[in-house]
Design an enzyme around this catalytic site. Structure first.
Site, short mmCIF file in Angstrom:
data_model
loop_
_atom_site.label_atom_id
_atom_site.label_comp_id
_atom_site.label_asym_id
_atom_site.label_seq_id
_atom_site.Cartn_x
_atom_site.Cartn_y
_atom_site.Cartn_z
N ASN A 141 0.85 -25.77 -9.33
CA ASN A 141 0.92 -27.22 -9.52
C ASN A 141 0.82 -27.99 -8.21
O ASN A 141 0.39 -29.14 -8.19
CB ASN A 141 2.24 -27.58 -10.21
CG ASN A 141 2.29 -27.07 -11.63
OD1 ASN A 141 1.44 -27.40 -12.45
ND2 ASN A 141 3.27 -26.24 -11.94
N LYS A 177 -2.65 -20.29 -3.58
CA LYS A 177 -2.55 -19.13 -2.69
C LYS A 177 -3.74 -18.22 -2.98
O LYS A 177 -4.24 -18.17 -4.10
CB LYS A 177 -1.24 -18.37 -2.95
CG LYS A 177 0.01 -19.15 -2.65
CD LYS A 177 1.26 -18.29 -2.79
CE LYS A 177 1.47 -17.85 -4.23
NZ LYS A 177 2.74 -17.10 -4.42
N GLY A 212 2.46 -20.58 -19.58
CA GLY A 212 1.78 -20.63 -18.30
C GLY A 212 1.37 -19.24 -17.87
O GLY A 212 2.17 -18.30 -17.89
N ASP A 227 0.82 -17.99 -15.05
CA ASP A 227 1.55 -17.44 -13.90
C ASP A 227 2.82 -16.73 -14.35
O ASP A 227 3.19 -15.68 -13.80
CB ASP A 227 1.85 -18.52 -12.86
CG ASP A 227 2.55 -19.74 -13.45
OD1 ASP A 227 2.59 -19.90 -14.69
OD2 ASP A 227 3.05 -20.57 -12.66
N ARG A 228 3.50 -17.28 -15.36
CA ARG A 228 4.68 -16.59 -15.92
C ARG A 228 4.28 -15.25 -16.52
O ARG A 228 4.93 -14.23 -16.29
CB ARG A 228 5.34 -17.45 -17.00
CG ARG A 228 6.12 -18.64 -16.50
CD ARG A 228 6.62 -19.48 -17.67
NE ARG A 228 7.61 -18.76 -18.49
CZ ARG A 228 7.96 -19.14 -19.72
NH1 ARG A 228 7.39 -20.19 -20.29
NH2 ARG A 228 8.87 -18.46 -20.39
#
Length: 248
Positions: A11, A15, A100, A102-103
């Protein structure tokens, strides 16, 4: 020997790392809206054979990112998406796409490492806490505003709580506005995680990632494993199962 460029688009920034034969060749960060940091990314990243992406940005932002990558490399990126099941990890959401990615990838990376009951904590813009049982089934999770979001919400409509001192996050009661705010934010973050772990019953194996992970672990003082590349590890695992041919 193929080179994989891996991106984790969050957000508040992105990276990246380049991996070849299991070795990280280079890594860094960039802001998609900042040309200087983008230029540094383009100059630093080796030529990739594949581009793997975890992104919580919207589809319009993803389209912009694809265009940016196309300017530099002629490689079509592969985007990971949350799934109902990946490599023995089973999602609890009735609509897995709402989780999400990423989770999901952080849990997948931890599950690949452990294969036992575990708790995955990602301390980023939001603090997420997810529990996975010994059979690989997601038991559920929590999404909490991260420290900066908590602080911003408090200061938004409270004129007399303003402060300008530089204060670290601690758990002691504060003796100034700055300490009272920062220490309470720390108490809220650590307290939420501690309560989630206490309510989880038998202590799960704890994995922590995200920019605030080291600080959170220090304040929590319950051990655990800090794995900065947990999302990337999950991204590699999913790409090996469902990604472009030959990855990784």
């Amino acid at each position: 020997m193929s080179t994989s460029l891996q991106l984790d688009i969050g957000n508040s920034g992105a990276k990246w790392r380049c991996v070849q034969a299991g070795q990280v060749l280079a890594r860094g960060r960039f802001l998609p809206s900042d040309q200087e940091s983008l230029n540094h990314f383009y100059e630093s990243a080796p030529e990739p054979d594949a581009i793997l992406i975890s992104s919580v940005a919207g589809r319009a932002a993803e389209a912009d990112l694809i265009a940016l990558l196309a300017q530099r490399w002629q490689v079509e990126p592969w985007f990971a998406r949350s799934q109902g099941q990946t490599g023995g990890l089973v999602n609890s959401y009735s609509d897995p796409s709402r989780m999400g990615v990423d989770r999901w990838l952080a849990m997948l990376g931890a599950w690949r490492r452990a294969g036992e009951r575990l708790c995955v904590v990602d301390a980023g813009s939001a603090l997420t806490i997810d529990l996975v049982n010994a059979g690989g089934h997601h038991e559920g999770g929590y999404i909490i505003p991260g420290p900066h979001l908590m602080e911003r919400a408090l200061l938004l409509d409270t004129d007399r709580v303003r402060f300008y001192e530089s204060v670290t996050y601690q758990l002691l009661p504060g003796v100034s506005n700055a300490e009272s705010v920062r220490h309470c934010v720390a108490l809220a973050q650590v307290g939420a995680l501690a309560l989630a772990l206490d309510r989880a019953g038998a202590a799960p194996r704890l994995f922590v990632c995200g920019g605030g992970g080291e600080q959170l672990m220090r304040l929590l003082d319950r051990g655990g494993e800090l794995v900065a590349d947990l999302v990337f590890e999950g991204l590699e695992t999913m790409a090996a199962l469902h990604g472009p041919p030959g990855e990784p």
